[in-house]
Design a protein around this motif. Sequence first.
Motif, PDB file in Angstrom:
ATOM      1  N   ASN A   1       0.828  -1.206   0.000  1.00 25.79           N
ATOM      2  CA  ASN A   1       0.000   0.000   0.000  1.00 25.79           C
ATOM      3  C   ASN A   1       0.862   1.255   0.000  1.00 25.79           C
ATOM      4  O   ASN A   1       0.563   2.248   0.672  1.00 25.79           O
ATOM      5  N   THR A   2       1.946   1.190  -0.741  1.00 22.39           N
ATOM      6  CA  THR A   2       2.806   2.356  -0.927  1.00 22.39           C
ATOM      7  C   THR A   2       3.151   2.462  -2.404  1.00 22.39           C
ATOM      8  O   THR A   2       3.339   1.427  -3.063  1.00 22.39           O
ATOM      9  N   PRO A   3       3.223   3.663  -2.960  1.00 23.27           N
ATOM     10  CA  PRO A   3       3.530   3.799  -4.390  1.00 23.27           C
ATOM     11  C   PRO A   3       5.022   3.772  -4.682  1.00 23.27           C
ATOM     12  O   PRO A   3       5.500   4.452  -5.593  1.00 23.27           O
ATOM     13  N   PHE A   4       5.753   2.973  -3.925  1.00 19.46           N
ATOM     14  CA  PHE A   4       7.198   2.881  -4.111  1.00 19.46           C
ATOM     15  C   PHE A   4       7.645   1.434  -3.991  1.00 19.46           C
ATOM     16  O   PHE A   4       7.055   0.636  -3.257  1.00 19.46           O
ATOM     17  N   LEU A   5       8.706   1.112  -4.733  1.00 19.23           N
ATOM     18  CA  LEU A   5       9.309  -0.215  -4.691  1.00 19.23           C
ATOM     19  C   LEU A   5      10.795  -0.041  -4.452  1.00 19.23           C
ATOM     20  O   LEU A   5      11.444   0.765  -5.118  1.00 19.23           O
ATOM     21  N   ARG A   6      11.334  -0.805  -3.497  1.00 19.24           N
ATOM     22  CA  ARG A   6      12.761  -0.714  -3.213  1.00 19.24           C
ATOM     23  C   ARG A   6      13.565  -1.487  -4.252  1.00 19.24           C
ATOM     24  O   ARG A   6      13.128  -2.517  -4.755  1.00 19.24           O
ATOM     25  N   HIS A   7      14.759  -0.979  -4.549  1.00 19.62           N
ATOM     26  CA  HIS A   7      15.628  -1.629  -5.536  1.00 19.62           C
ATOM     27  C   HIS A   7      15.919  -3.068  -5.139  1.00 19.62           C
ATOM     28  O   HIS A   7      15.906  -3.968  -5.999  1.00 19.62           O
ATOM     29  N   GLU A   8      16.159  -3.311  -3.865  1.00 20.41           N
ATOM     30  CA  GLU A   8      16.464  -4.665  -3.398  1.00 20.41           C
ATOM     31  C   GLU A   8      15.314  -5.608  -3.713  1.00 20.41           C
ATOM     32  O   GLU A   8      15.523  -6.768  -4.100  1.00 20.41           O
ATOM     33  N   GLU A   9      14.076  -5.137  -3.562  1.00 22.75           N
ATOM     34  CA  GLU A   9      12.911  -5.967  -3.839  1.00 22.75           C
ATOM     35  C   GLU A   9      12.808  -6.295  -5.328  1.00 22.75           C
ATOM     36  O   GLU A   9      12.319  -7.361  -5.701  1.00 22.75           O
ATOM     37  N   LEU A  10      13.270  -5.383  -6.164  1.00 25.24           N
ATOM     38  CA  LEU A  10      13.215  -5.607  -7.609  1.00 25.24           C
ATOM     39  C   LEU A  10      14.274  -6.603  -8.056  1.00 25.24           C
ATOM     40  O   LEU A  10      13.969  -7.586  -8.748  1.00 25.24           O
ATOM     41  N   VAL A  11      15.521  -6.381  -7.677  1.00 23.05           N
ATOM     42  CA  VAL A  11      16.615  -7.179  -8.255  1.00 23.05           C
ATOM     43  C   VAL A  11      16.747  -8.557  -7.629  1.00 23.05           C
ATOM     44  O   VAL A  11      17.424  -9.419  -8.203  1.00 23.05           O
ATOM     45  N   GLN A  12      16.120  -8.793  -6.481  1.00 25.71           N
ATOM     46  CA  GLN A  12      16.182 -10.144  -5.933  1.00 25.71           C
ATOM     47  C   GLN A  12      15.149 -11.062  -6.590  1.00 25.71           C
ATOM     48  O   GLN A  12      15.130 -12.269  -6.343  1.00 25.71           O
ATOM     49  N   GLY A  13      14.339 -10.477  -7.490  1.00 27.93           N
ATOM     50  CA  GLY A  13      13.330 -11.255  -8.187  1.00 27.93           C
ATOM     51  C   GLY A  13      12.065 -11.350  -7.365  1.00 27.93           C
ATOM     52  O   GLY A  13      12.066 -11.153  -6.145  1.00 27.93           O
ATOM     53  N   GLY A  14      10.966 -11.626  -8.035  1.00 26.99           N
ATOM     54  CA  GLY A  14       9.706 -11.736  -7.310  1.00 26.99           C
ATOM     55  C   GLY A  14       8.529 -11.428  -8.206  1.00 26.99           C
ATOM     56  O   GLY A  14       8.623 -11.479  -9.438  1.00 26.99           O
ATOM     57  N   ARG A  15       7.422 -11.077  -7.562  1.00 18.82           N
ATOM     58  CA  ARG A  15       6.160 -10.887  -8.279  1.00 18.82           C
ATOM     59  C   ARG A  15       5.421  -9.692  -7.683  1.00 18.82           C
ATOM     60  O   ARG A  15       5.110  -9.684  -6.487  1.00 18.82           O
ATOM     61  N   LEU A  16       5.149  -8.711  -8.516  1.00 21.15           N
ATOM     62  CA  LEU A  16       4.386  -7.528  -8.124  1.00 21.15           C
ATOM     63  C   LEU A  16       3.056  -7.590  -8.863  1.00 21.15           C
ATOM     64  O   LEU A  16       3.024  -7.595 -10.097  1.00 21.15           O
ATOM     65  N   GLU A  17       1.962  -7.657  -8.099  1.00 24.44           N
ATOM     66  CA  GLU A  17       0.643  -7.817  -8.703  1.00 24.44           C
ATOM     67  C   GLU A  17      -0.227  -6.596  -8.431  1.00 24.44           C
ATOM     68  O   GLU A  17      -0.336  -6.146  -7.280  1.00 24.44           O
ATOM     69  N   PHE A  18      -0.826  -6.089  -9.490  1.00 20.38           N
ATOM     70  CA  PHE A  18      -1.780  -4.996  -9.369  1.00 20.38           C
ATOM     71  C   PHE A  18      -3.148  -5.473  -9.850  1.00 20.38           C
ATOM     72  O   PHE A  18      -3.252  -6.275 -10.777  1.00 20.38           O
ATOM     73  N   VAL A  19      -4.174  -4.949  -9.233  1.00 19.10           N
ATOM     74  CA  VAL A  19      -5.519  -5.029  -9.776  1.00 19.10           C
ATOM     75  C   VAL A  19      -5.851  -3.641 -10.297  1.00 19.10           C
ATOM     76  O   VAL A  19      -5.778  -2.660  -9.557  1.00 19.10           O
ATOM     77  N   MET A  20      -6.166  -3.554 -11.592  1.00 20.36           N
ATOM     78  CA  MET A  20      -6.399  -2.269 -12.235  1.00 20.36           C
ATOM     79  C   MET A  20      -7.896  -2.025 -12.404  1.00 20.36           C
ATOM     80  O   MET A  20      -8.684  -2.963 -12.529  1.00 20.36           O
ATOM     81  N   GLY A  21      -8.284  -0.747 -12.433  1.00 24.60           N
ATOM     82  CA  GLY A  21      -9.685  -0.404 -12.572  1.00 24.60           C
ATOM     83  C   GLY A  21      -9.907   0.854 -13.380  1.00 24.60           C
ATOM     84  O   GLY A  21      -8.971   1.605 -13.686  1.00 24.60           O
ATOM     85  N   HIS A  22     -11.186   1.084 -13.690  1.00 24.87           N
ATOM     86  CA  HIS A  22     -11.596   2.202 -14.543  1.00 24.87           C
ATOM     87  C   HIS A  22     -11.566   3.531 -13.794  1.00 24.87           C
ATOM     88  O   HIS A  22     -11.314   4.587 -14.378  1.00 24.87           O
ATOM     89  N   GLU A  23     -11.823   3.498 -12.476  1.00 29.16           N
ATOM     90  CA  GLU A  23     -11.886   4.710 -11.659  1.00 29.16           C
ATOM     91  C   GLU A  23     -10.774   4.682 -10.619  1.00 29.16           C
ATOM     92  O   GLU A  23     -10.336   3.616 -10.181  1.00 29.16           O
ATOM     93  N   PRO A  24     -10.304   5.865 -10.217  1.00 32.16           N
ATOM     94  CA  PRO A  24      -9.194   5.892  -9.258  1.00 32.16           C
ATOM     95  C   PRO A  24      -9.595   5.406  -7.869  1.00 32.16           C
ATOM     96  O   PRO A  24     -10.709   5.678  -7.407  1.00 32.16           O
ATOM     97  N   ASN A  25      -8.709   4.650  -7.247  1.00 29.98           N
ATOM     98  CA  ASN A  25      -8.821   4.338  -5.823  1.00 29.98           C
ATOM     99  C   ASN A  25      -7.942   5.348  -5.098  1.00 29.98           C
ATOM    100  O   ASN A  25      -6.719   5.177  -5.022  1.00 29.98           O
ATOM    101  N   LYS A  26      -8.549   6.386  -4.592  1.00 30.12           N
ATOM    102  CA  LYS A  26      -7.780   7.500  -4.021  1.00 30.12           C
ATOM    103  C   LYS A  26      -7.171   7.166  -2.672  1.00 30.12           C
ATOM    104  O   LYS A  26      -6.384   7.957  -2.143  1.00 30.12           O
ATOM    105  N   GLU A  27      -7.512   5.997  -2.139  1.00 30.89           N
ATOM    106  CA  GLU A  27      -6.938   5.597  -0.856  1.00 30.89           C
ATOM    107  C   GLU A  27      -5.670   4.769  -1.031  1.00 30.89           C
ATOM    108  O   GLU A  27      -4.820   4.737  -0.139  1.00 30.89           O
ATOM    109  N   TRP A  28      -5.534   4.083  -2.215  1.00 31.13           N
ATOM    110  CA  TRP A  28      -4.348   3.234  -2.376  1.00 31.13           C
ATOM    111  C   TRP A  28      -3.097   4.107  -2.473  1.00 31.13           C
ATOM    112  O   TRP A  28      -3.023   5.059  -3.249  1.00 31.13           O
ATOM    113  N   GLY A  29      -2.104   3.740  -1.676  1.00 33.69           N
ATOM    114  CA  GLY A  29      -0.802   4.383  -1.771  1.00 33.69           C
ATOM    115  C   GLY A  29      -0.690   5.723  -1.079  1.00 33.69           C
ATOM    116  O   GLY A  29       0.355   6.381  -1.179  1.00 33.69           O
ATOM    117  N   ARG A  30      -1.716   6.173  -0.380  1.00 38.58           N
ATOM    118  CA  ARG A  30      -1.609   7.479   0.273  1.00 38.58           C
ATOM    119  C   ARG A  30      -0.640   7.449   1.433  1.00 38.58           C
ATOM    120  O   ARG A  30      -0.083   8.478   1.783  1.00 38.58           O
TER     121      ARG A  30
END
Length: 730
Positions: free
Chosen positions: A701-730
């Motif tokens: 629930n943060t709009p940031f990803l750490r470099h360590e989390e990226l380069v160690q490999g893994g899976r980042l999953e988003f659910v996308m929608g037509h209207e903004p979720n103004k609470e996600w990532g605040r």
Amino acid sequence: MNRVFRLLVIAALASACTTTGKEPVDYVDPYIGNISHLLVPTFPTVQLPNSMLRVYPERADYTSEYVNGLPVIVTNHRERSAFKLSVTTGDRLQNIIPVSYDNEHLTPYGFSVDLEDGAIHADYAVSRQSAVYRIRFRDGKGSLLLSSLQGAVSLADGGILAGYQEVQGDTKVYVYMEVQETPVAQGVLRKNRLEEGKADSGRNACVVMRFDEDEIHLRYGVSFISQEQAAANLHREIDSYDVEKVAAEGRKIWNETLSRLEVKGGSDAEKTVFYTSCYRTFERPVCMSEDGRYWSAFDNQVHEDGGIPFYTDDWIWDTYRAAHPLRVVMNPALEEDILASFVRMAEQNGNDWAPTFPETTGDSRRMNSNHTVATFADALVKGLKIDTARVYTICSKALLEKTLAPWCGNRAGAVDRFYWTKGYMPALAEGEEETDPNVHPFEKRQPVAVTLGTSYDSWCMSLLADAAKEYPAGVFFREQSLNYRNLFNGRTGFFHPKDARGSFIDPFDYSFSGGMGAREYYGENNGWVYRWDVQHNIPDLISLLGGPDATVKKLDEMFATPLGRSKFEFYAKLPDHTGNVGQFSMANEPSLHIPYLYDYAGAPWKTQKRIRQLLRTWFRDDLMGVPGDEDGGGMTSFVVWSYLGLYPVTPGKAEYAIGSPVFPEAVLHLPDGKSFTIIAKGASEDNKYIQSAKLNGKSLNTPFLRHEELVQGGRLEFVMGHEPNKEWGR
């Protein structure tokens, strides 16, 4: 290769594509952006990744009626071919023969084209330091002319043409060519006539071969070391005159490179923009090593490379922002070699200063600030191997000993003493005469741009100083990293030029003041863009602007405020400030991080909306699909990151801001067999808003990803929608 076997190869390639579908290289369209909105277009470069030999058609842009023959080698990004290879079917002989062209087809690894209304057809394929041409003459005869604009060319028995051209300073590029067929006549060109002789030198030196053949085959090697090395490069890489064989190898290399970023779903147009942006990002810098040696224009010497290739032609002011950080993730070993090249340049240039704008002909010292410091700082915090002691030395010397005056490589002078004492670059009032000879008469002082850029460089220097255990220097540079505050105008909320007495320049128009390119105060962009040029201390910038809510309003204001005058008037003064959405300029690199700043101000849904708007508006699969000067990966790397849904807002910080992933699935194939998968469930043109996110199965629930989390490999999953979720990532 005989005709039957050629057809079998082509059929096999076609069958492979039919069986497996289009591969990444098939989506690359070198023509995207070949017509500029205002300044320099992209060029359809034929080149292997990071390779020394690169060519593109010798013309102004896609609309040109003629090409100046066939290209041999482009020595610097955007430059014309160093040699001229002219072809003609008639008696017309001249040094450079402009010819009509048609049915041109280019890929990253080769091209074909009809010349002289179909009287000549050429096929071409490129390797790293060599290439091959097949030229067909419809009427069974033709001439081949090799010219050097300033240098020498020669003929030798066995169908050999060779020569060199002086590029700039002491830099020379050499060519060695072999023609398979025997000419019926050959000689030198004098006053547009063929005369006896085997060599010519000076300006527009030219040798000629004439043939009575339907088809001739030509292969050649290039070198920055010698003609003999050019021949060695050719024979090491190409053992035949088979265009299809060389093209197939080039296609394989490009496909392997592009396949490291694997995307699924999305439209063909989106894949075309994405993979074409990857191709442009991976073109440079170019490897200058030839059999373990390289020519360096930084000391005009040939060096042994010791097993570490030497890279140059890297416009760092543009590429530090997104191209270098992408390579840190996808190919850290290559990035380490590039950074080692920067250290070598400093050691060779006579003053131990880190370069700012290295080219094959040396450091041109273009633009403002010294963001090579940022490439080292980014590598440092992301775990790459650098020689911290040497890097600290060359970067600190470059920052403190070289003048901060833009486009200048001189030692520090009056404006620099003022900067390091007072904490800002002083501006001149309208009509006030320049007093520092280091200041370029056209580029001016760019005082706000220099102050903000050097503040960021100083922050990067503090990281390098700490790593080198130069702790007092670290304290000094951290203090200097706050110099942007000295130009902040609390009344207006903009960074505002000050004179040497400490007074703001008034009256002032943030959208238009500063002369050509706003260079008297900013640099190519206006005050609306430079309002956000504090990459290294975004929380403090938000505080200066009045807090998160006020920052969001000011970002919105930028995108909504019109130019305030006709386009004719605005662009006549600010030609680099194109690709506008309001006062925002998508066409120039200092703008690239701005749409991601909503993440930091508590409104990440607005980043998601804005990024998709900018990609859809300004980066398209058509001839005008790039909004401004592409600068060799400086801009297209923004597209690569943004399509993936991430962006390195602050090189020197091991984190990425999250935007809006375009593809339902993207896989980054990382070194050591690791992979990082980005899933965007339901992603589409309308479904651009993140509803929820998980990282390796855990809620994010943060709009940031750490470099360590990226380069160690893994899976980042988003659910996308037509209207903004103004609470996600605040």
